[in-house]
Design an enzyme around this catalytic site. Sequence first.
Site, PDB file in Angstrom:
ATOM      1  N   HIS A  15      10.631   4.879 -25.111  1.00  0.00           N
ATOM      2  CA  HIS A  15      10.252   6.296 -24.900  1.00  0.00           C
ATOM      3  C   HIS A  15      10.002   6.140 -23.502  1.00  0.00           C
ATOM      4  CE1 HIS A  15       6.342   5.895 -25.968  1.00  0.00           C
ATOM      5  NE2 HIS A  15       5.736   7.503 -25.361  1.00  0.00           N
ATOM      6  N   HIS A  70       7.794   9.589 -20.283  1.00  0.00           N
ATOM      7  CA  HIS A  70       7.584  10.824 -21.048  1.00  0.00           C
ATOM      8  C   HIS A  70       7.628  11.648 -18.682  1.00  0.00           C
ATOM      9  CE1 HIS A  70       5.789  10.451 -24.172  1.00  0.00           C
ATOM     10  NE2 HIS A  70       5.085  10.124 -23.375  1.00  0.00           N
ATOM     11  N   GLU A  79       1.058   9.717 -18.724  1.00  0.00           N
ATOM     12  CA  GLU A  79       0.294   9.594 -20.365  1.00  0.00           C
ATOM     13  C   GLU A  79      -0.987   8.411 -20.056  1.00  0.00           C
ATOM     14  OE1 GLU A  79       2.503   8.146 -23.358  1.00  0.00           O
ATOM     15  OE2 GLU A  79       1.435   6.232 -23.615  1.00  0.00           O
ATOM     16  N   HIS A  83       8.240   2.963 -22.147  1.00  0.00           N
ATOM     17  CA  HIS A  83       7.243   2.264 -22.250  1.00  0.00           C
ATOM     18  C   HIS A  83       7.324   2.330 -24.409  1.00  0.00           C
ATOM     19  CE1 HIS A  83       5.743   6.566 -21.817  1.00  0.00           C
ATOM     20  NE2 HIS A  83       5.007   6.200 -22.674  1.00  0.00           N
ATOM     21  N   HIS A 133     -24.812  20.638 -13.263  1.00  0.00           N
ATOM     22  CA  HIS A 133     -23.482  19.819 -12.238  1.00  0.00           C
ATOM     23  C   HIS A 133     -22.141  20.760 -12.440  1.00  0.00           C
ATOM     24  CE1 HIS A 133     -22.430  17.536 -15.426  1.00  0.00           C
ATOM     25  NE2 HIS A 133     -21.020  17.702 -15.570  1.00  0.00           N
ATOM     26  N   HIS A 138     -18.239  19.995 -11.154  1.00  0.00           N
ATOM     27  CA  HIS A 138     -16.973  19.944 -10.816  1.00  0.00           C
ATOM     28  C   HIS A 138     -16.250  20.198  -9.644  1.00  0.00           C
ATOM     29  CE1 HIS A 138     -18.056  16.625 -13.548  1.00  0.00           C
ATOM     30  NE2 HIS A 138     -18.401  17.219 -14.397  1.00  0.00           N
ATOM     31  N   GLU A 147     -12.565  20.123 -16.598  1.00  0.00           N
ATOM     32  CA  GLU A 147     -12.730  19.067 -17.769  1.00  0.00           C
ATOM     33  C   GLU A 147     -12.388  18.752 -18.830  1.00  0.00           C
ATOM     34  OE1 GLU A 147     -17.397  16.560 -18.777  1.00  0.00           O
ATOM     35  OE2 GLU A 147     -17.842  18.392 -17.233  1.00  0.00           O
ATOM     36  N   HIS A 165     -22.463  22.946 -15.839  1.00  0.00           N
ATOM     37  CA  HIS A 165     -22.681  23.409 -17.276  1.00  0.00           C
ATOM     38  C   HIS A 165     -23.557  21.755 -16.664  1.00  0.00           C
ATOM     39  CE1 HIS A 165     -19.157  20.842 -15.905  1.00  0.00           C
ATOM     40  NE2 HIS A 165     -19.486  19.867 -16.860  1.00  0.00           N
ATOM     41  N   GLU A 194     -14.380  12.165 -20.928  1.00  0.00           N
ATOM     42  CA  GLU A 194     -14.707  13.227 -19.893  1.00  0.00           C
ATOM     43  C   GLU A 194     -12.905  13.060 -19.372  1.00  0.00           C
ATOM     44  OE1 GLU A 194     -17.479  13.059 -16.670  1.00  0.00           O
ATOM     45  OE2 GLU A 194     -19.196  13.416 -19.008  1.00  0.00           O
TER      46      GLU A 194
END
Length: 408
Positions: free
Chosen positions: A115, A117, A121, A160, A310, A312, A317, A356, A371
């Site tokens: 397949h 996409h 991925e 893939h 901290h 981002h 996240e 957070h 993460e």
Amino acid sequence: MKSTILLLLSSILIVSITTATNIKSTEAPKHLRPILSRRQSFSQGDPINSKGAGAPISGGTNPALDQQNPDNLGAQSTDSGTVPNLKWSFSDSRTRLFAGGWVREQVEGALREMHWHRVAEWGFVYNGSVRIAVVDDGGENQVDVLGVGDIWYIPKGQAHTFQGSTVRSRIFGRVADQLGLEDQNEVLLAFDDGDFDATGTTFNVDDWIAHTPKSVLAKNFGVNESIFDTVPTPDPYIVKANVSQENVTSPYGKLEGNSSYVYHLSKKPVSRAPGGGGTVAIVDSRNFPVATTIAAAVVTLEPHGLRELHWHPNAEEWLYFHRGEARATVFLGGATARTFDFRAGDTAVFPDNSGHYIENTSDTEKLVWIELYKSDRVVDVSLTQWLALTPADIVASTLKIPFRWLCG
């Protein structure tokens, strides 16, 4: 007397009101008061704090879930305002069944059909191993076996497949699957688009062939039409097959070096985090060049360890908690914050730029999570570092804390 009020408006609320005359004092003489955790009542499923505020829940709730999520009951006194639910458990995800198995577990020799996409991925092997085969638009190919800790990234539109004997599927952040090459193998699979199930996102080769006239197929491949009489329809998604041992050398070259779609993190040294409370491994475009839309970090935290406060600045996240138990408070600004409790199998999404932390709440077990960021890099801003690199008098005036503490 206790009354329960159900309000049916744009939302549903269940409100417990306890009359003052029926409240039994929880106060005891100070020298006889037991030394209990202030979270004890919450962990037993009762929204009652150490000062006696709150009341037991007599109905309309799931006690087991309440005990697993004491912070949903108000255990964290610093929570404030309305924060949407940022947590999801894989146990609440639907299991899809296929002829070759089901998306959480499948029979030996299972093959995720060939397949591609419309989205990128990303996969992480956290148990066992998988065999992956990829061909890019230039005809270069890669056939590789990934072990525990290894990562793959397949850019949008690249062909893939992967194979194994156990396949397990879960929704992660956006969408995720689990697959394997041997018994008890698991892979976390994520995609960089939220509408992954939409038509025009995933294209399976047998699905395409089944919906193309056989006369056209015969002309395209130079074979007899009867070759395609047994093409499955509808497409099986997962098929039964023997584990392939074959390798193919492309005349156009191999995807390797900076062009490789595989990063063998399992072969890299483990780096201790600067604070000494655990380990962190960052895999993004700086050490895995093809990974331009998904950046990742694999984090291990010692018992009672803390991933410091901290945020981002470049992306939200996505988190998957693989092992242990955790607590995190998400701050959205404007006096709005909410605390969540996590355990293995839970996922979460923290909005970009939200402040957070993540705390390991176990006395004995390490906390392990992954993460993911829709970005080419993992970037965070440390609150501790920000305060340390700002003139101390400014910090003291802002937070109303002793200047000498900042200078010490």
